[in-house]
Design a protein around this motif. Structure first.
Motif, PDB file in Angstrom:
ATOM      1  N   THR A 160       0.834  -1.203   0.000  1.00 24.96           N
ATOM      2  CA  THR A 160       0.000   0.000   0.000  1.00 24.96           C
ATOM      3  C   THR A 160       0.864   1.247   0.000  1.00 24.96           C
ATOM      4  OG1 THR A 160      -1.734  -1.163   1.219  1.00 24.96           O
ATOM      5  CG2 THR A 160      -1.820   1.238   1.222  1.00 24.96           C
ATOM      6  N   PHE A 161       0.618   2.115  -0.959  1.00 24.42           N
ATOM      7  CA  PHE A 161       1.405   3.350  -1.067  1.00 24.42           C
ATOM      8  C   PHE A 161       0.458   4.545  -1.082  1.00 24.42           C
ATOM      9  CE2 PHE A 161       3.596   6.761  -3.306  1.00 24.42           C
ATOM     10  CZ  PHE A 161       4.799   6.800  -2.629  1.00 24.42           C
ATOM     11  N   GLU A 162       0.563   5.399  -0.078  1.00 21.26           N
ATOM     12  CA  GLU A 162      -0.272   6.592   0.035  1.00 21.26           C
ATOM     13  C   GLU A 162       0.370   7.715  -0.771  1.00 21.26           C
ATOM     14  OE1 GLU A 162      -1.609   9.106   3.854  1.00 21.26           O
ATOM     15  OE2 GLU A 162      -2.294   7.015   3.875  1.00 21.26           O
ATOM     16  N   CYS A 163      -0.261   8.073  -1.902  1.00 21.62           N
ATOM     17  CA  CYS A 163       0.355   9.035  -2.809  1.00 21.62           C
ATOM     18  C   CYS A 163      -0.199  10.451  -2.663  1.00 21.62           C
ATOM     19  CB  CYS A 163       0.208   8.565  -4.257  1.00 21.62           C
ATOM     20  SG  CYS A 163      -1.483   8.331  -4.818  1.00 21.62           S
ATOM     21  N   TYR A 164      -1.155  10.647  -1.774  1.00 23.45           N
ATOM     22  CA  TYR A 164      -1.668  12.010  -1.543  1.00 23.45           C
ATOM     23  C   TYR A 164      -2.275  12.100  -0.151  1.00 23.45           C
ATOM     24  CZ  TYR A 164      -6.421  10.217  -2.313  1.00 23.45           C
ATOM     25  OH  TYR A 164      -7.601   9.511  -2.224  1.00 23.45           O
ATOM     26  N   ARG A 165      -2.429  13.311   0.317  1.00 20.36           N
ATOM     27  CA  ARG A 165      -3.155  13.562   1.555  1.00 20.36           C
ATOM     28  C   ARG A 165      -4.305  14.517   1.267  1.00 20.36           C
ATOM     29  NH1 ARG A 165       1.891  16.036   3.000  1.00 20.36           N
ATOM     30  NH2 ARG A 165       2.242  14.270   4.382  1.00 20.36           N
ATOM     31  N   VAL A 166      -5.301  14.492   2.116  1.00 21.30           N
ATOM     32  CA  VAL A 166      -6.517  15.277   1.918  1.00 21.30           C
ATOM     33  C   VAL A 166      -6.603  16.384   2.956  1.00 21.30           C
ATOM     34  CG1 VAL A 166      -9.042  15.208   1.903  1.00 21.30           C
ATOM     35  CG2 VAL A 166      -7.743  13.328   0.907  1.00 21.30           C
ATOM     36  N   ILE A 167      -6.980  17.583   2.495  1.00 24.11           N
ATOM     37  CA  ILE A 167      -7.136  18.732   3.381  1.00 24.11           C
ATOM     38  C   ILE A 167      -8.576  19.239   3.247  1.00 24.11           C
ATOM     39  CG2 ILE A 167      -6.308  21.041   3.966  1.00 24.11           C
ATOM     40  CD1 ILE A 167      -3.713  20.287   2.429  1.00 24.11           C
ATOM     41  N   PRO A 168      -9.405  19.117   4.296  1.00 22.03           N
ATOM     42  CA  PRO A 168     -10.775  19.631   4.216  1.00 22.03           C
ATOM     43  C   PRO A 168     -10.793  21.152   4.074  1.00 22.03           C
ATOM     44  CG  PRO A 168     -10.525  18.092   6.049  1.00 22.03           C
ATOM     45  CD  PRO A 168      -9.141  18.415   5.557  1.00 22.03           C
ATOM     46  N   VAL A 169     -11.710  21.659   3.261  1.00 21.95           N
ATOM     47  CA  VAL A 169     -11.890  23.100   3.104  1.00 21.95           C
ATOM     48  C   VAL A 169     -13.374  23.403   3.239  1.00 21.95           C
ATOM     49  CG1 VAL A 169      -9.882  23.378   1.608  1.00 21.95           C
ATOM     50  CG2 VAL A 169     -12.109  22.928   0.591  1.00 21.95           C
ATOM     51  N   VAL A 170     -13.699  24.611   3.684  1.00 22.68           N
ATOM     52  CA  VAL A 170     -15.084  25.042   3.843  1.00 22.68           C
ATOM     53  C   VAL A 170     -15.284  26.316   3.033  1.00 22.68           C
ATOM     54  CG1 VAL A 170     -16.877  25.776   5.451  1.00 22.68           C
ATOM     55  CG2 VAL A 170     -15.203  24.039   6.153  1.00 22.68           C
ATOM     56  N   ASP A 171     -16.068  26.219   1.973  1.00 23.66           N
ATOM     57  CA  ASP A 171     -16.386  27.379   1.135  1.00 23.66           C
ATOM     58  C   ASP A 171     -17.586  28.086   1.764  1.00 23.66           C
ATOM     59  OD1 ASP A 171     -17.057  29.228  -0.804  1.00 23.66           O
ATOM     60  OD2 ASP A 171     -16.749  27.861  -2.482  1.00 23.66           O
ATOM     61  N   GLU A 172     -17.317  28.944   2.739  1.00 24.12           N
ATOM     62  CA  GLU A 172     -18.394  29.564   3.504  1.00 24.12           C
ATOM     63  C   GLU A 172     -19.298  30.438   2.631  1.00 24.12           C
ATOM     64  OE1 GLU A 172     -16.986  31.564   6.937  1.00 24.12           O
ATOM     65  OE2 GLU A 172     -16.061  29.770   7.824  1.00 24.12           O
ATOM     66  N   VAL A 173     -18.727  31.100   1.642  1.00 22.87           N
ATOM     67  CA  VAL A 173     -19.529  31.979   0.781  1.00 22.87           C
ATOM     68  C   VAL A 173     -20.569  31.169   0.012  1.00 22.87           C
ATOM     69  CG1 VAL A 173     -19.471  33.574  -1.171  1.00 22.87           C
ATOM     70  CG2 VAL A 173     -17.693  33.687   0.582  1.00 22.87           C
ATOM     71  N   ALA A 174     -20.139  30.083  -0.616  1.00 27.26           N
ATOM     72  CA  ALA A 174     -21.055  29.252  -1.395  1.00 27.26           C
ATOM     73  C   ALA A 174     -22.091  28.579  -0.506  1.00 27.26           C
ATOM     74  CB  ALA A 174     -20.273  28.203  -2.180  1.00 27.26           C
ATOM     75  N   LEU A 175     -21.655  28.076   0.638  1.00 27.99           N
ATOM     76  CA  LEU A 175     -22.577  27.393   1.535  1.00 27.99           C
ATOM     77  C   LEU A 175     -23.574  28.360   2.151  1.00 27.99           C
ATOM     78  CD1 LEU A 175     -20.048  25.008   3.315  1.00 27.99           C
ATOM     79  CD2 LEU A 175     -21.698  24.402   1.542  1.00 27.99           C
ATOM     80  N   GLU A 176     -23.120  29.543   2.483  1.00 30.09           N
ATOM     81  CA  GLU A 176     -24.009  30.563   3.042  1.00 30.09           C
ATOM     82  C   GLU A 176     -25.099  30.929   2.044  1.00 30.09           C
ATOM     83  OE1 GLU A 176     -25.158  32.940   6.097  1.00 30.09           O
ATOM     84  OE2 GLU A 176     -22.996  32.634   6.179  1.00 30.09           O
ATOM     85  N   ALA A 177     -24.740  31.038   0.774  1.00 24.03           N
ATOM     86  CA  ALA A 177     -25.708  31.378  -0.259  1.00 24.03           C
ATOM     87  C   ALA A 177     -26.776  30.296  -0.391  1.00 24.03           C
ATOM     88  CB  ALA A 177     -25.001  31.584  -1.589  1.00 24.03           C
ATOM     89  N   GLU A 178     -26.371  29.029  -0.320  1.00 22.76           N
ATOM     90  CA  GLU A 178     -27.336  27.930  -0.409  1.00 22.76           C
ATOM     91  C   GLU A 178     -28.256  27.906   0.803  1.00 22.76           C
ATOM     92  OE1 GLU A 178     -27.911  25.855  -2.973  1.00 22.76           O
ATOM     93  OE2 GLU A 178     -26.477  27.138  -4.033  1.00 22.76           O
ATOM     94  N   ALA A 179     -27.694  28.133   1.982  1.00 20.89           N
ATOM     95  CA  ALA A 179     -28.489  28.080   3.205  1.00 20.89           C
ATOM     96  C   ALA A 179     -29.498  29.221   3.272  1.00 20.89           C
ATOM     97  CB  ALA A 179     -27.568  28.124   4.422  1.00 20.89           C
ATOM     98  N   ALA A 180     -29.165  30.344   2.640  1.00 25.00           N
ATOM     99  CA  ALA A 180     -30.028  31.527   2.707  1.00 25.00           C
ATOM    100  C   ALA A 180     -31.039  31.593   1.564  1.00 25.00           C
ATOM    101  CB  ALA A 180     -29.164  32.788   2.694  1.00 25.00           C
ATOM    102  N   ALA A 181     -31.045  30.601   0.698  1.00 16.01           N
ATOM    103  CA  ALA A 181     -31.880  30.664  -0.502  1.00 16.01           C
ATOM    104  C   ALA A 181     -33.342  30.308  -0.254  1.00 16.01           C
ATOM    105  CB  ALA A 181     -31.309  29.758  -1.589  1.00 16.01           C
ATOM    106  N   GLY A 182     -33.687  29.895   0.966  1.00 15.14           N
ATOM    107  CA  GLY A 182     -35.067  29.545   1.261  1.00 15.14           C
ATOM    108  C   GLY A 182     -35.511  28.262   0.613  1.00 15.14           C
ATOM    109  N   THR A 183     -34.612  27.305   0.497  1.00 25.23           N
ATOM    110  CA  THR A 183     -34.919  26.032  -0.159  1.00 25.23           C
ATOM    111  C   THR A 183     -34.864  24.891   0.844  1.00 25.23           C
ATOM    112  OG1 THR A 183     -32.590  25.667  -0.705  1.00 25.23           O
ATOM    113  CG2 THR A 183     -33.927  26.835  -2.333  1.00 25.23           C
ATOM    114  N   VAL A 184     -35.477  23.775   0.473  1.00 26.97           N
ATOM    115  CA  VAL A 184     -35.325  22.544   1.255  1.00 26.97           C
ATOM    116  C   VAL A 184     -34.055  21.866   0.760  1.00 26.97           C
ATOM    117  CG1 VAL A 184     -36.329  20.313   1.840  1.00 26.97           C
ATOM    118  CG2 VAL A 184     -37.816  22.300   1.513  1.00 26.97           C
TER     119      VAL A 184
END
Length: 263
Positions: A160-184
């Motif tokens: 087994t060879f791990e060739c990459y690592r993962v870094i979580p990111v949070v796109d607050e601008v995009a997520l905020e827009a979705e949450a504020a859109a008044g949708t289910v």
């Protein structure tokens, strides 16, 4: 309010089209992680070094691992077989081999498999023992146990060879827009790396419906306190869209959060 879908991953045209056909009125992809390719030196230090030219067979179980590990394929002078999961990864594998001038020397197998476990079964049926060198598995930090467990049970050596690592990111601008859109909101989650983004969304809109890519991700979601409304039967675009569609008849009823969580 209409049924909107937020997918916590990079854009996927096939999934988007299937979700729209299933009844989604909008589909938004929000990137929730970035990958850092490990250099040969750092990867060698972490994996005790690798003689790349000795490997004859390589396994890749995700498109991300293929993208991050494609440079290594060019260093394998004896490479003969490349096993992959799924048609998309198979197509990318052929392109990657062409980029490193190995398309004529290496055969790609496993495109018909839909999971790492199914791929392991194909390998077991095809490999002749004993092998002079272990099979090399190019992977990342989120590898699942099905493939190595099955190969070990069949006495097939795997490195087994791990060739990459993962870094979580949070796109607050995009997520905020979705949450504020008044949708289910219906939120599709592929891995635990999406949890920071999902947690941000839950804070903005607690009454959302979470759809997990599979039972392992669903279990992780529940363990972290996230309510799960549906789980895809298979890790495919078709199964995800079916899971989403299964929620539509009751989309105006109580969302996936429990009553005690909404009060």
């Amino acid at each position: 309010m209409h049924a909107a879908v937020v997918v916590l991953k990079e854009a996927d045209t096939e999934l988007e089209n299937l979700l729209l056909e299933a009844g989604a009125e909008s589909v938004t992809f929000v990137k929730c992680l970035s990958t850092e390719r490990l250099s040969t030196a750092s990867a060698g230090e972490e994996q005790d070094g690798i003689e790349w030219s000795n490997f004859r067979t390589v396994v890749v179980t995700s498109a991300r691992a293929l993208e991050c590990g494609s440079d290594y394929l060019g260093r394998m002078d004896g490479l003969q077989h490349l096993w992959v999961v799924g048609e998309k990864t198979g197509e990318k594998a052929k392109a990657a081999l062409q980029d490193v001038s190995k398309s004529k020397d290496v055969r790609v197998f496993g495109s018909e498999s839909g999971s790492a476990g199914a791929l392991a079964d194909l390998i077991i049926d095809s490999v002749r023992l004993p092998l002079d060198m272990p099979i090399l598995w190019l992977t990342g930090p989120d590898r699942r146990p099905e493939l190595p467990t099955k190969l070990a049970a069949a006495s097939i050596p795997l490195h087994t060879f791990e060739c990459y690592r993962v870094i979580p990111v949070v796109d607050e601008v995009a997520l905020e827009a979705e949450a504020a859109a008044g949708t289910v909101l219906h939120v599709i989650v592929y891995s635990k790396h999406a949890f920071p983004s999902l947690r941000f969304l839950v804070q903005k809109q607690p009454e959302l419906r979470v759809i997990a890519i599979g039972p392992t991700t669903a279990s992780c979601l529940v363990a972290e306190g996230f309510p799960v409304a549906a789980v895809a039967n298979k890790p495919t675009a078709a199964s995800l869209s079916a899971a989403f569609k299964s929620l539509l008849p009751s989309r105006h009823d109580c969302p996936c959060s429990a009553p005690s969580q909404r009060e």
